[in-house]
Design a protein around this motif. Sequence first.
Motif, PDB file in Angstrom:
ATOM      1  N   ASP A   1       0.858  -1.182   0.000  1.00 30.05           N
ATOM      2  CA  ASP A   1       0.000   0.000   0.000  1.00 30.05           C
ATOM      3  C   ASP A   1       0.898   1.236   0.000  1.00 30.05           C
ATOM      4  OD1 ASP A   1      -1.720   2.102   0.497  1.00 30.05           O
ATOM      5  OD2 ASP A   1      -2.883   1.036   2.012  1.00 30.05           O
ATOM      6  N   TRP A   2       1.186   1.729  -1.196  1.00 31.93           N
ATOM      7  CA  TRP A   2       2.129   2.839  -1.343  1.00 31.93           C
ATOM      8  C   TRP A   2       1.680   4.069  -0.573  1.00 31.93           C
ATOM      9  CZ3 TRP A   2       6.483   1.225  -3.477  1.00 31.93           C
ATOM     10  CH2 TRP A   2       6.419   0.068  -4.260  1.00 31.93           C
TER      11      TRP A   2
ATOM     12  N   LEU B   1       3.778   6.219   2.261  1.00 32.27           N
ATOM     13  CA  LEU B   1       4.030   7.655   2.123  1.00 32.27           C
ATOM     14  C   LEU B   1       3.546   8.416   3.350  1.00 32.27           C
ATOM     15  CD1 LEU B   1       3.116   7.999  -1.642  1.00 32.27           C
ATOM     16  CD2 LEU B   1       5.352   8.551  -0.648  1.00 32.27           C
ATOM     17  N   GLY B   2       2.545   7.862   4.018  1.00 28.08           N
ATOM     18  CA  GLY B   2       2.062   8.474   5.245  1.00 28.08           C
ATOM     19  C   GLY B   2       3.045   8.409   6.396  1.00 28.08           C
TER      20      GLY B   2
ATOM     21  N   HIS C   1      -2.014   8.014  -4.707  1.00 21.77           N
ATOM     22  CA  HIS C   1      -2.970   9.115  -4.722  1.00 21.77           C
ATOM     23  C   HIS C   1      -2.208  10.436  -4.621  1.00 21.77           C
ATOM     24  CE1 HIS C   1      -6.344  11.696  -3.735  1.00 21.77           C
ATOM     25  NE2 HIS C   1      -7.165  10.690  -4.029  1.00 21.77           N
ATOM     26  N   ALA C   2      -2.661  11.425  -5.354  1.00 18.01           N
ATOM     27  CA  ALA C   2      -1.969  12.719  -5.385  1.00 18.01           C
ATOM     28  C   ALA C   2      -1.810  13.313  -3.990  1.00 18.01           C
ATOM     29  CB  ALA C   2      -2.714  13.687  -6.296  1.00 18.01           C
TER      30      ALA C   2
ATOM     31  N   LEU D   1       8.243  10.831  -4.205  1.00 21.57           N
ATOM     32  CA  LEU D   1       8.376   9.408  -4.506  1.00 21.57           C
ATOM     33  C   LEU D   1       9.378   9.304  -5.646  1.00 21.57           C
ATOM     34  CD1 LEU D   1       7.460   6.471  -4.091  1.00 21.57           C
ATOM     35  CD2 LEU D   1       5.662   6.878  -5.774  1.00 21.57           C
ATOM     36  N   SER D   2      10.505   8.656  -5.392  1.00 20.30           N
ATOM     37  CA  SER D   2      11.605   8.635  -6.344  1.00 20.30           C
ATOM     38  C   SER D   2      12.096   7.213  -6.573  1.00 20.30           C
ATOM     39  CB  SER D   2      12.767   9.494  -5.823  1.00 20.30           C
ATOM     40  OG  SER D   2      12.354  10.819  -5.538  1.00 20.30           O
ATOM     41  N   GLY D   3      13.078   7.090  -7.457  1.00 20.14           N
ATOM     42  CA  GLY D   3      13.697   5.797  -7.721  1.00 20.14           C
ATOM     43  C   GLY D   3      15.197   5.937  -7.793  1.00 20.14           C
TER      44      GLY D   3
END
Length: 348
Positions: free
Chosen positions: A250-251, A255-256, A277-278, A288-290
């Motif tokens: 759950d991305w 992020l939360g 979600h935006a 959010l990166s790679g």
Amino acid sequence: MAIAKGYAATDASKPLTPFTFERREPNDDDVVISVQYCGVCHSDIHQARNEWGNSRFPMVPGHEVAGVVSAVGAGVTKFKVGDRVGVGCFVNSCIGCATRDLDYEHFLPGLTQTYNDVEADGTTPTYGGYSDSIVVKEGYVLSFPDNIPLDAGAPLLCAGITLYSPLRHWKAGPGMKVAIVGMGGLGHMGVKLGAAMGADITVLSQTLSKKEDGMRLGAKDYYATSDAETFTKLAGTFDLIICTVGTAIDWNAYLGLLKFDGSMVLVGVPEHAVPVHAFSVIAGRKSLSGSMIGSIKETQEMLDFCGEHGITSEIEKINIQDINEAYERVIKSDVRYRFVIDIASLAA
């Protein structure tokens, strides 16, 4: 041409089997390496089974290659016979591009992969480290510090640099709270490297089964992501999250866990698109990166750092005849934490 022996995938649906092939004749700028050990990366499995849809067969996998120099070309100045060296994920790159940058060469066009690719002539296949020898241009050969054993050092050439690069880029260090998602071949290197950089490391793993290992390797905290309370308790905690897993998560929930201006960096490769979600990034100006491996320059820097801090991979050595069983165990996460092939077993 020199005759080499190894193990190869001849088809996406078949197990790896013994394979005899020709290595190219060394040029003046080439180093010939007698391979002693080769790490097993999950990407080897993806490639051997054509799970990314770009496989070339026959394929000799392996891009965590450690060995000893057996010969050098007339123009080689950095290495001599007997040196302990390694080869990572690529063996050539574009040297004529207008955008050429040695710090970021792994992100630029013209990269030649250590295996599943073709040499600069456009036709000769590149074959990797599941073999007894390899020929590589001097500029793509790496030097192992004297205190790093070749077996436990081999996985540094992919797993190590894959974690070192984002930790360095996002400036992990004292006062920074860093979460490593996944306690596997990649994740355990993130724990060791991040702790050595002085960051406050937390492991986020599906269960607590590897907690003792995580704390031993340098983590300060360890939480099970299967427990919903984890995401409530740790909301807004981390400056940096590095996600090493290649499975669906759950991305938005992860992020939360970031602080204001925090970053989540992907180094694992999920099979499907990442749904975000935006508002998961807008609220808190999150990123959010790679990140992908590192340049030759940065990889050598990583090896030297590991030498200074005595960092190696946690490994299980196998004979090459056991490679197909090892693949199945990797898929089941049944290894702590990286398989390394003893290439001497080829002679058995």
